[in-house]
Enzyme design. Sequence first.
Site, PDB file in Angstrom:
ATOM      1  N   GLY A  36       7.847   7.532  -2.023  1.00  0.00           N
ATOM      2  CA  GLY A  36       7.529   6.457  -2.728  1.00  0.00           C
ATOM      3  C   GLY A  36       6.419   7.082  -3.641  1.00  0.00           C
ATOM      4  O   GLY A  36       6.493   7.135  -4.774  1.00  0.00           O
ATOM      5  N   HIS A  37       5.378   7.585  -3.052  1.00  0.00           N
ATOM      6  CA  HIS A  37       4.308   8.061  -3.898  1.00  0.00           C
ATOM      7  C   HIS A  37       4.882   9.230  -4.892  1.00  0.00           C
ATOM      8  O   HIS A  37       4.488   9.435  -5.852  1.00  0.00           O
ATOM      9  CB  HIS A  37       3.032   8.630  -3.192  1.00  0.00           C
ATOM     10  CG  HIS A  37       2.408   7.758  -2.283  1.00  0.00           C
ATOM     11  ND1 HIS A  37       2.544   7.645  -1.054  1.00  0.00           N
ATOM     12  CD2 HIS A  37       1.553   6.605  -2.505  1.00  0.00           C
ATOM     13  CE1 HIS A  37       1.799   6.565  -0.309  1.00  0.00           C
ATOM     14  NE2 HIS A  37       1.175   5.934  -1.452  1.00  0.00           N
ATOM     15  N   GLN A  61     -11.207  -2.406  -0.349  1.00  0.00           N
ATOM     16  CA  GLN A  61      -9.846  -3.360  -0.303  1.00  0.00           C
ATOM     17  C   GLN A  61      -9.346  -3.707   0.960  1.00  0.00           C
ATOM     18  O   GLN A  61      -8.409  -4.325   1.169  1.00  0.00           O
ATOM     19  CB  GLN A  61      -8.898  -2.683  -1.330  1.00  0.00           C
ATOM     20  CG  GLN A  61      -8.110  -1.351  -0.876  1.00  0.00           C
ATOM     21  CD  GLN A  61      -7.395  -0.836  -1.952  1.00  0.00           C
ATOM     22  OE1 GLN A  61      -8.021  -0.130  -2.720  1.00  0.00           O
ATOM     23  NE2 GLN A  61      -5.991  -0.872  -1.742  1.00  0.00           N
ATOM     24  N   ASP A 150       4.281  -2.883  -4.463  1.00  0.00           N
ATOM     25  CA  ASP A 150       2.959  -3.664  -4.405  1.00  0.00           C
ATOM     26  C   ASP A 150       3.303  -4.376  -5.574  1.00  0.00           C
ATOM     27  O   ASP A 150       2.506  -4.216  -6.667  1.00  0.00           O
ATOM     28  CB  ASP A 150       1.642  -2.745  -4.275  1.00  0.00           C
ATOM     29  CG  ASP A 150       1.688  -2.216  -2.881  1.00  0.00           C
ATOM     30  OD1 ASP A 150       1.277  -2.604  -2.181  1.00  0.00           O
ATOM     31  OD2 ASP A 150       1.710  -1.024  -2.829  1.00  0.00           O
ATOM     32  N   GLN A 153       0.291  -6.298  -7.087  1.00  0.00           N
ATOM     33  CA  GLN A 153      -0.899  -5.318  -7.448  1.00  0.00           C
ATOM     34  C   GLN A 153      -0.554  -4.825  -9.161  1.00  0.00           C
ATOM     35  O   GLN A 153      -1.718  -4.708  -9.802  1.00  0.00           O
ATOM     36  CB  GLN A 153      -1.025  -4.071  -6.474  1.00  0.00           C
ATOM     37  CG  GLN A 153      -1.998  -2.981  -7.212  1.00  0.00           C
ATOM     38  CD  GLN A 153      -2.030  -1.909  -5.836  1.00  0.00           C
ATOM     39  OE1 GLN A 153      -2.721  -2.082  -4.766  1.00  0.00           O
ATOM     40  NE2 GLN A 153      -0.997  -0.827  -5.908  1.00  0.00           N
ATOM     41  N   LEU A 184       9.640   2.238   2.112  1.00  0.00           N
ATOM     42  CA  LEU A 184       8.523   3.270   2.432  1.00  0.00           C
ATOM     43  C   LEU A 184       7.142   2.658   2.251  1.00  0.00           C
ATOM     44  O   LEU A 184       6.719   2.300   1.235  1.00  0.00           O
ATOM     45  CB  LEU A 184       8.392   4.599   1.611  1.00  0.00           C
ATOM     46  CG  LEU A 184       9.958   5.453   1.784  1.00  0.00           C
ATOM     47  CD1 LEU A 184       9.955   6.840   1.365  1.00  0.00           C
ATOM     48  CD2 LEU A 184      10.357   5.412   2.959  1.00  0.00           C
ATOM     49  N   SER A 185       6.153   3.025   3.252  1.00  0.00           N
ATOM     50  CA  SER A 185       4.849   2.622   3.181  1.00  0.00           C
ATOM     51  C   SER A 185       3.958   3.432   4.189  1.00  0.00           C
ATOM     52  O   SER A 185       4.691   3.959   5.245  1.00  0.00           O
ATOM     53  CB  SER A 185       4.813   1.153   3.850  1.00  0.00           C
ATOM     54  OG  SER A 185       3.498   0.890   4.127  1.00  0.00           O
ATOM     55  N   SER A 186       2.789   3.890   3.942  1.00  0.00           N
ATOM     56  CA  SER A 186       2.265   4.663   4.969  1.00  0.00           C
ATOM     57  C   SER A 186       2.003   4.046   6.178  1.00  0.00           C
ATOM     58  O   SER A 186       1.895   4.778   7.106  1.00  0.00           O
ATOM     59  CB  SER A 186       0.633   5.099   4.133  1.00  0.00           C
ATOM     60  OG  SER A 186       0.765   5.485   2.784  1.00  0.00           O
TER      61      SER A 186
HETATM   62  O1  PAF Z   1      -1.742   1.026  -4.048  1.00  0.00           O
HETATM   63  C1  PAF Z   1      -2.527   1.842  -3.443  1.00  0.00           C
HETATM   64  O2  PAF Z   1      -2.413   2.540  -2.684  1.00  0.00           O
HETATM   65  C2  PAF Z   1      -3.917   1.233  -3.467  1.00  0.00           C
HETATM   66  O3  PAF Z   1      -4.157   0.044  -3.602  1.00  0.00           O
HETATM   67  C3  PAF Z   1      -4.678   1.736  -5.114  1.00  0.00           C
HETATM   68  C4  PAF Z   1      -4.075   1.308  -6.197  1.00  0.00           C
HETATM   69  C5  PAF Z   1      -4.533   3.460  -5.047  1.00  0.00           C
HETATM   70  C6  PAF Z   1      -6.064   1.489  -4.903  1.00  0.00           C
HETATM   71  O4  PAF Z   1      -6.897   1.747  -4.236  1.00  0.00           O
END
Ligand code: PAF
Length: 280
Positions: A36-37, A61, A150, A153, A184-186
Amino acid sequence: MKIVKTKQEVRDAVSAQRAEGRIIGLVPTMGALHEGHLSLVRAAVEGSDWVVVSIFVNPTQFGEGEDLDRYPRDLEGDAAKCEEIGAHLIFAPNASEMYAGDACTVVRVEGLTEKLCGACRPGHFDGVTTVVNKLLNIVQPDRAWFGRKDYQQLVVIRRMVRDLDMPVEILGGPTVRESDGLALSSRNQYLGDREREVAPKLYEALLQGAGAAREGASGSEVERIVAAKLGEEPLFELQYVQAVEPNSLRPLKSETGPMVIAAAACIGDTRLIDNVVVEE
Ligand code: PAF
Protein backbone atom coordinates in the site's frame (compact mmCIF):
# COMPACT_ATOMS: atom_id res chain seq x y z
CA MET A 1 19.18 7.32 -2.34
CA LYS A 2 20.19 8.90 0.94
CA ILE A 3 18.81 8.37 4.44
CA VAL A 4 18.91 11.50 6.58
CA LYS A 5 17.84 12.03 10.17
CA THR A 6 17.78 15.81 10.59
CA LYS A 7 15.47 18.53 9.34
CA GLN A 8 18.44 20.59 8.20
CA GLU A 9 19.70 17.79 5.94
CA VAL A 10 16.25 17.51 4.36
CA ARG A 11 16.01 21.27 3.84
CA ASP A 12 19.47 21.42 2.24
CA ALA A 13 18.77 18.49 -0.07
CA VAL A 14 15.34 19.79 -1.10
CA SER A 15 16.64 23.34 -1.75
CA ALA A 16 19.33 21.97 -4.05
CA GLN A 17 16.70 20.02 -6.03
CA ARG A 18 14.28 22.93 -6.16
CA ALA A 19 17.09 25.17 -7.45
CA GLU A 20 17.34 22.75 -10.39
CA GLY A 21 13.62 23.28 -11.05
CA ARG A 22 12.51 19.86 -9.82
CA ILE A 23 8.96 19.16 -8.55
CA ILE A 24 9.23 17.71 -5.04
CA GLY A 25 7.00 14.82 -3.92
CA LEU A 26 6.50 13.57 -0.35
CA VAL A 27 5.10 10.29 0.93
CA PRO A 28 4.68 10.52 4.72
CA THR A 29 4.73 7.10 6.44
CA MET A 30 5.34 5.45 9.77
CA GLY A 31 7.46 2.77 8.11
CA ALA A 32 7.00 -1.03 8.05
CA LEU A 33 6.26 -0.37 4.41
CA HIS A 34 3.89 -2.70 2.59
CA GLU A 35 2.55 -2.69 -0.95
CA GLY A 36 0.00 0.00 0.00
CA HIS A 37 2.78 2.43 0.92
CA LEU A 38 4.89 1.33 -2.03
CA SER A 39 2.05 2.09 -4.45
CA LEU A 40 2.11 5.66 -3.07
CA VAL A 41 5.88 5.85 -3.54
CA ARG A 42 5.43 4.64 -7.14
CA ALA A 43 2.74 7.27 -7.71
CA ALA A 44 5.08 9.90 -6.29
CA VAL A 45 7.96 8.76 -8.52
CA GLU A 46 5.63 9.07 -11.51
CA GLY A 47 3.97 12.27 -10.37
CA SER A 48 6.97 14.34 -9.29
CA ASP A 49 10.68 14.68 -10.08
CA TRP A 50 12.27 14.11 -6.69
CA VAL A 51 10.68 11.98 -3.99
CA VAL A 52 11.10 12.14 -0.23
CA VAL A 53 9.66 9.32 1.91
CA SER A 54 9.40 10.18 5.58
CA ILE A 55 9.53 7.34 8.09
CA PHE A 56 8.57 8.38 11.57
CA VAL A 57 6.48 6.49 14.13
CA ASN A 58 4.81 9.58 15.49
CA PRO A 59 4.25 9.19 19.24
CA THR A 60 1.71 12.02 19.48
CA GLN A 61 -0.90 10.18 17.42
CA PHE A 62 -0.93 7.12 19.68
CA GLY A 63 -3.20 7.11 22.72
CA GLU A 64 -2.43 5.64 26.11
CA GLY A 65 -2.42 1.83 25.96
CA GLU A 66 -2.16 1.80 22.15
CA ASP A 67 0.56 0.02 20.18
CA LEU A 68 3.31 2.68 20.00
CA ASP A 69 5.91 0.41 21.60
CA ARG A 70 5.21 -2.64 19.51
CA TYR A 71 4.55 -0.79 16.23
CA PRO A 72 6.75 -2.59 13.66
CA ARG A 73 10.00 -0.86 12.69
CA ASP A 74 12.35 -1.87 9.85
CA LEU A 75 14.28 1.13 8.53
CA GLU A 76 16.77 -0.93 6.53
CA GLY A 77 14.11 -3.02 4.81
CA ASP A 78 11.98 0.06 4.14
CA ALA A 79 14.91 1.96 2.65
CA ALA A 80 15.75 -0.93 0.30
CA LYS A 81 12.15 -1.02 -0.97
CA CYS A 82 12.05 2.74 -1.55
CA GLU A 83 15.38 2.74 -3.33
CA GLU A 84 14.24 -0.01 -5.68
CA ILE A 85 11.21 2.05 -6.67
CA GLY A 86 13.30 5.15 -7.30
CA ALA A 87 12.70 7.37 -4.24
CA HIS A 88 15.50 9.89 -3.68
CA LEU A 89 15.60 10.61 0.03
CA ILE A 90 14.40 8.95 3.24
CA PHE A 91 13.79 11.28 6.15
CA ALA A 92 13.88 9.16 9.33
CA PRO A 93 14.09 11.50 12.31
CA ASN A 94 13.84 10.45 15.94
CA ALA A 95 11.26 11.97 18.27
CA SER A 96 13.63 14.54 19.75
CA GLU A 97 14.58 15.78 16.29
CA MET A 98 10.90 16.19 15.44
CA TYR A 99 9.64 17.68 18.68
CA ALA A 100 11.36 20.21 20.92
CA GLY A 101 11.04 19.14 24.56
CA ASP A 102 8.83 22.17 25.28
CA ALA A 103 6.78 22.05 22.07
CA CYS A 104 3.28 23.36 22.82
CA THR A 105 1.64 23.92 19.44
CA VAL A 106 -1.07 21.61 18.13
CA VAL A 107 -2.82 21.83 14.77
CA ARG A 108 -6.46 20.77 15.14
CA VAL A 109 -9.06 20.31 12.42
CA GLU A 110 -12.31 20.67 14.32
CA GLY A 111 -15.49 18.69 13.71
CA LEU A 112 -14.18 16.29 11.07
CA THR A 113 -11.82 14.77 13.61
CA GLU A 114 -14.39 14.13 16.32
CA LYS A 115 -16.28 11.39 14.49
CA LEU A 116 -15.48 7.90 13.19
CA CYS A 117 -11.92 7.01 14.28
CA GLY A 118 -11.60 10.32 16.11
CA ALA A 119 -14.40 9.34 18.48
CA CYS A 120 -12.64 6.06 19.34
CA ARG A 121 -9.13 7.57 19.52
CA PRO A 122 -9.36 10.97 21.22
CA GLY A 123 -6.43 13.21 20.28
CA HIS A 124 -5.29 10.90 17.48
CA PHE A 125 -6.00 13.32 14.64
CA ASP A 126 -4.40 16.24 16.50
CA GLY A 127 -1.22 14.17 16.49
CA VAL A 128 -1.63 13.38 12.80
CA THR A 129 -2.38 16.93 11.63
CA THR A 130 0.40 18.39 13.76
CA VAL A 131 3.04 15.99 12.47
CA VAL A 132 1.85 16.19 8.85
CA ASN A 133 1.91 19.97 9.10
CA LYS A 134 5.47 19.76 10.39
CA LEU A 135 6.53 17.32 7.67
CA LEU A 136 5.01 19.57 5.00
CA ASN A 137 6.87 22.54 6.50
CA ILE A 138 10.16 20.67 6.68
CA VAL A 139 10.06 19.15 3.19
CA GLN A 140 7.93 21.83 1.48
CA PRO A 141 6.83 19.41 -1.24
CA ASP A 142 4.75 20.44 -4.24
CA ARG A 143 2.69 17.25 -3.88
CA ALA A 144 2.10 14.75 -1.08
CA TRP A 145 0.47 11.32 -1.25
CA PHE A 146 -1.73 9.59 1.36
CA GLY A 147 -3.60 6.27 1.20
CA ARG A 148 -7.40 6.11 0.95
CA LYS A 149 -7.52 3.25 3.42
CA ASP A 150 -7.20 5.96 6.07
CA TYR A 151 -10.09 7.77 4.44
CA GLN A 152 -10.84 10.10 7.33
CA GLN A 153 -7.15 11.02 7.62
CA LEU A 154 -7.09 11.99 3.93
CA VAL A 155 -10.22 14.17 4.30
CA VAL A 156 -8.83 15.82 7.44
CA ILE A 157 -5.46 16.56 5.82
CA ARG A 158 -7.10 18.01 2.70
CA ARG A 159 -9.19 20.26 4.92
CA MET A 160 -6.17 21.39 6.94
CA VAL A 161 -4.26 22.23 3.75
CA ARG A 162 -7.20 24.15 2.34
CA ASP A 163 -8.00 26.00 5.57
CA LEU A 164 -4.39 27.00 6.23
CA ASP A 165 -3.62 27.87 2.57
CA MET A 166 -0.73 25.45 2.52
CA PRO A 167 0.95 25.43 -0.92
CA VAL A 168 0.84 21.68 -1.55
CA GLU A 169 -1.35 19.39 -3.60
CA ILE A 170 -2.71 16.41 -1.63
CA LEU A 171 -3.22 13.22 -3.62
CA GLY A 172 -4.97 10.02 -2.51
CA GLY A 173 -3.87 6.52 -3.49
CA PRO A 174 -6.14 3.46 -3.66
CA THR A 175 -6.35 0.87 -0.88
CA VAL A 176 -4.20 -2.14 -1.73
CA ARG A 177 -5.60 -5.52 -0.65
CA GLU A 178 -4.48 -9.08 -0.10
CA SER A 179 -6.01 -11.58 -2.55
CA ASP A 180 -8.74 -12.35 0.02
CA GLY A 181 -9.69 -8.67 0.32
CA LEU A 182 -7.97 -7.74 3.58
CA ALA A 183 -6.70 -4.15 3.30
CA LEU A 184 -2.93 -4.01 3.72
CA SER A 185 -1.87 -2.48 7.02
CA SER A 186 1.33 -2.57 9.04
CA ARG A 187 -0.87 -3.79 11.91
CA ASN A 188 -1.88 -6.98 10.04
CA GLN A 189 1.39 -8.47 11.34
CA TYR A 190 -0.20 -8.63 14.80
CA LEU A 191 -2.95 -11.03 13.67
CA GLY A 192 -2.77 -14.65 14.82
CA ASP A 193 -3.65 -17.41 12.30
CA ARG A 194 -7.33 -17.65 13.21
CA GLU A 195 -7.64 -13.86 13.41
CA ARG A 196 -6.04 -13.52 9.98
CA GLU A 197 -8.58 -15.97 8.55
CA VAL A 198 -11.46 -13.93 9.90
CA ALA A 199 -10.07 -10.44 9.12
CA PRO A 200 -11.18 -10.25 5.42
CA LYS A 201 -14.80 -10.45 6.60
CA LEU A 202 -14.56 -6.75 7.44
CA TYR A 203 -14.21 -5.93 3.74
CA GLU A 204 -16.85 -8.55 2.81
CA ALA A 205 -19.31 -6.87 5.16
CA LEU A 206 -18.52 -3.43 3.69
CA LEU A 207 -19.02 -4.79 0.16
CA GLN A 208 -22.37 -6.21 1.19
CA GLY A 209 -23.34 -2.78 2.53
CA ALA A 210 -22.13 -1.13 -0.68
CA GLY A 211 -24.24 -3.55 -2.74
CA ALA A 212 -27.32 -2.60 -0.71
CA ALA A 213 -26.51 1.12 -1.09
CA ARG A 214 -26.30 0.72 -4.87
CA GLU A 215 -29.78 -0.85 -4.77
CA GLY A 216 -31.12 2.18 -2.91
CA ALA A 217 -30.64 1.35 0.79
CA SER A 218 -30.35 4.40 3.05
CA GLY A 219 -27.31 5.11 5.21
CA SER A 220 -28.93 3.60 8.31
CA GLU A 221 -29.95 0.46 6.45
CA VAL A 222 -26.44 0.08 5.10
CA GLU A 223 -24.97 0.47 8.58
CA ARG A 224 -27.36 -2.19 9.93
CA ILE A 225 -26.46 -4.63 7.16
CA VAL A 226 -22.70 -4.24 7.74
CA ALA A 227 -23.02 -4.46 11.53
CA ALA A 228 -25.23 -7.57 11.28
CA LYS A 229 -22.74 -9.31 8.99
CA LEU A 230 -19.85 -8.50 11.33
CA GLY A 231 -21.96 -9.61 14.30
CA GLU A 232 -21.97 -13.13 12.83
CA GLU A 233 -18.27 -13.43 13.63
CA PRO A 234 -17.64 -13.50 17.39
CA LEU A 235 -13.96 -12.55 17.04
CA PHE A 236 -14.92 -9.06 15.79
CA GLU A 237 -15.49 -6.33 18.31
CA LEU A 238 -17.09 -3.59 16.21
CA GLN A 239 -16.09 -0.03 17.11
CA TYR A 240 -18.21 1.69 14.50
CA VAL A 241 -19.76 1.35 11.09
CA GLN A 242 -21.00 4.54 9.50
CA ALA A 243 -22.28 5.59 6.10
CA VAL A 244 -21.13 9.17 5.62
CA GLU A 245 -21.05 11.86 2.95
CA PRO A 246 -17.60 11.58 1.30
CA ASN A 247 -16.34 15.16 1.87
CA SER A 248 -18.03 16.35 5.05
CA LEU A 249 -18.12 12.89 6.73
CA ARG A 250 -21.67 13.85 7.77
CA PRO A 251 -23.85 10.79 8.56
CA LEU A 252 -26.31 10.00 5.74
CA LYS A 253 -28.85 8.15 7.91
CA SER A 254 -32.17 8.36 6.01
CA GLU A 255 -30.59 9.61 2.79
CA THR A 256 -29.09 7.77 -0.14
CA GLY A 257 -26.47 9.16 -2.55
CA PRO A 258 -22.69 9.06 -2.74
CA MET A 259 -21.34 7.64 0.48
CA VAL A 260 -18.30 6.24 2.18
CA ILE A 261 -19.05 3.23 4.33
CA ALA A 262 -16.34 3.22 6.97
CA ALA A 263 -15.79 0.75 9.78
CA ALA A 264 -13.34 -0.03 12.54
CA ALA A 265 -13.25 -3.30 14.43
CA CYS A 266 -10.87 -5.04 16.78
CA ILE A 267 -9.88 -8.66 16.43
CA GLY A 268 -8.13 -9.53 19.66
CA ASP A 269 -5.59 -6.75 20.23
CA THR A 270 -5.52 -5.65 16.61
CA ARG A 271 -7.57 -2.70 15.42
CA LEU A 272 -8.55 -2.84 11.76
CA ILE A 273 -10.13 -0.07 9.68
CA ASP A 274 -11.49 -0.19 6.17
CA ASN A 275 -13.92 1.63 3.91
CA VAL A 276 -15.73 1.40 0.63
CA VAL A 277 -16.76 4.38 -1.48
CA VAL A 278 -20.15 4.18 -3.23
CA GLU A 279 -20.22 6.80 -5.96
CA GLU A 280 -23.94 7.10 -6.75
O1 PAF B 1 -0.84 7.28 7.81
C1 PAF B 1 0.19 7.29 8.50
O2 PAF B 1 1.05 6.40 8.41
C2 PAF B 1 0.40 8.41 9.52
O3 PAF B 1 -0.78 8.77 10.13
C3 PAF B 1 1.10 9.64 8.92
C4 PAF B 1 0.26 10.31 7.85
C5 PAF B 1 2.44 9.24 8.32
C6 PAF B 1 1.37 10.67 10.02
O4 PAF B 1 2.18 10.14 11.03
